[in-house]
Design an enzyme around this catalytic site. Structure first.
Site, PDB file in Angstrom:
ATOM      1  N   LYS A 174       0.682   4.818   6.722  1.00  0.00           N
ATOM      2  CA  LYS A 174       0.160   5.667   5.652  1.00  0.00           C
ATOM      3  C   LYS A 174       0.880   7.020   5.679  1.00  0.00           C
ATOM      4  O   LYS A 174       1.581   7.360   6.629  1.00  0.00           O
ATOM      5  CB  LYS A 174      -1.351   5.901   5.831  1.00  0.00           C
ATOM      6  CG  LYS A 174      -2.211   4.647   5.653  1.00  0.00           C
ATOM      7  CD  LYS A 174      -2.325   4.217   4.207  1.00  0.00           C
ATOM      8  CE  LYS A 174      -3.164   2.959   4.057  1.00  0.00           C
ATOM      9  NZ  LYS A 174      -2.454   1.745   4.429  1.00  0.00           N
ATOM     10  N   SER A 194       0.809  -1.227   0.000  1.00  0.00           N
ATOM     11  CA  SER A 194       0.000   0.000   0.000  1.00  0.00           C
ATOM     12  C   SER A 194       0.838   1.271   0.000  1.00  0.00           C
ATOM     13  O   SER A 194       0.308   2.340  -0.284  1.00  0.00           O
ATOM     14  CB  SER A 194      -0.940   0.016   1.206  1.00  0.00           C
ATOM     15  OG  SER A 194      -0.213   0.145   2.412  1.00  0.00           O
TER      16      SER A 194
END
Length: 309
Positions: free
Chosen positions: A157, A82
């Site tokens: 993230k 990701s």
């Protein structure tokens, strides 16, 4: 040969006979066998001393590891793509857990590790088949950070918006904007647009809007806008800031803040509002980060099922 030229020991004067045992000053002269026995006794004493000190050495090492893991730096293993191409599967990143203790908050562009705010990860851990002794030992080593944990619920993230920011995608040129300013995103994975789902959200105070660099496979804030917090995460859930890729060595480098985000002015302080648009479509599968690993080099242990997203 033999005793030629020398009298028998019994025929010598007493003071001469004693010279074989005593030196000139009356101090006994130790033979080779005596010296060997003394050296062996000293070696046995050193060995016993080391055996007594070994448990203390282990205890101190465990305490140091626990302090490092809890308050300073922790290593995380990346199990998913990701954050590609910035961080790749299998990379080990160093996470700074020290500066948040002094009130430093994440900035736009920072790569952060954070706890699952609720509903981001699936609880699909398999029961352990370790026995009570092995299981207990693994629990201790996991607690101090020397083994990876398979029960942590952590994700990784990039911070795109902080409290008060309005984050929107996409403009006429397909760019993401923060507070109306288009953002250049050189960290995006090749072939990925800023977002395939349109959205607009004002980030509430005390929260962050986070997105993965591989937007097409990252189940980030966009896919949780229907959750409490409108897809944002609380500052209190941030574990720390990832600042270095430490392994493999050929990818060792510092994770810097992109100037296109760090140079943006902060938005005026205001309460958050509901999102204008909620994305639809399938949510990419995200595994949690493998947390709690103090060693940078790979360990010969079973990879946990839990992910970093």
């Amino acid at each position: 040969m033999g005793t030629r030229g020398r009298g028998r020991l019994a025929d010598r004067p007493a003071d001469v006979a004693r010279e074989g045992a005593d030196g000139a000053d009356g101090v006994p002269v130790r033979g080779r066998a005596d010296r060997r026995r003394t050296a062996q006794r000293a070696a046995r004493r050193r060995k016993r001393s080391l055996l007594r000190e070994f448990p203390l050495i282990i205890l101190v090492a465990l305490l140091v590891a626990l302090v490092m893991k809890t308050f300073m730096i922790q290593v995380f293993v990346i199990p998913s793509g990701s954050m590609e191409q910035t961080i790749q599967v299998g990379d080990r990143v160093l996470v700074d857990k020290f500066t948040p203790w002094f009130g430093n908050e994440p900035s736009r562009g920072d790569v952060v590790v954070f706890k699952d705010p609720g509903g981001w990860l699936e609880n699909d851990h398999k029961p352990s088949d370790d026995g009570p002794i092995l299981g207990g030992a693994k629990q201790v080593l996991t607690f101090v950070g020397l083994l990876p944990s398979d029960s942590e619920q952590d994700l990784i993230k990039r911070v795109i918006g902080v409290g008060g920011d309005t984050v929107e995608c996409c403009d006429a040129q397909g760019r993401l904007s923060v507070n109306g300013t288009p953002v250049d995103e050189p960290y995006l994975s090749p072939g990925n647009p800023p977002s395939r789902q349109p959205f607009k959200v004002k980030v509430p105070q005390g929260r962050l809007w986070v997105m993965g660099d591989h937007r097409d496979v990252s189940a980030d804030s966009r896919f949780h806008m229907g959750n409490p917090g409108q897809g944002t995460i609380p500052l209190s859930g941030v574990v720390g800031r990832a600042f270095v890729i430490a392994w493999p060595l050929d990818r060792f480098h510092q994770l810097d803040e992109p100037s296109s985000l760090s140079s943006l002015a902060r938005a005026p302080q205001a309460a958050g509002t509901a999102p204008n648009s909620v994305p639809v479509g399938p949510v990419p599968m995200e595994p949690p980060l493998v947390m709690g690993v103090l060693g940078i080099l790979p360990l010969a242990v079973r990879r946990p099922d839990g992910p970093l997203r």
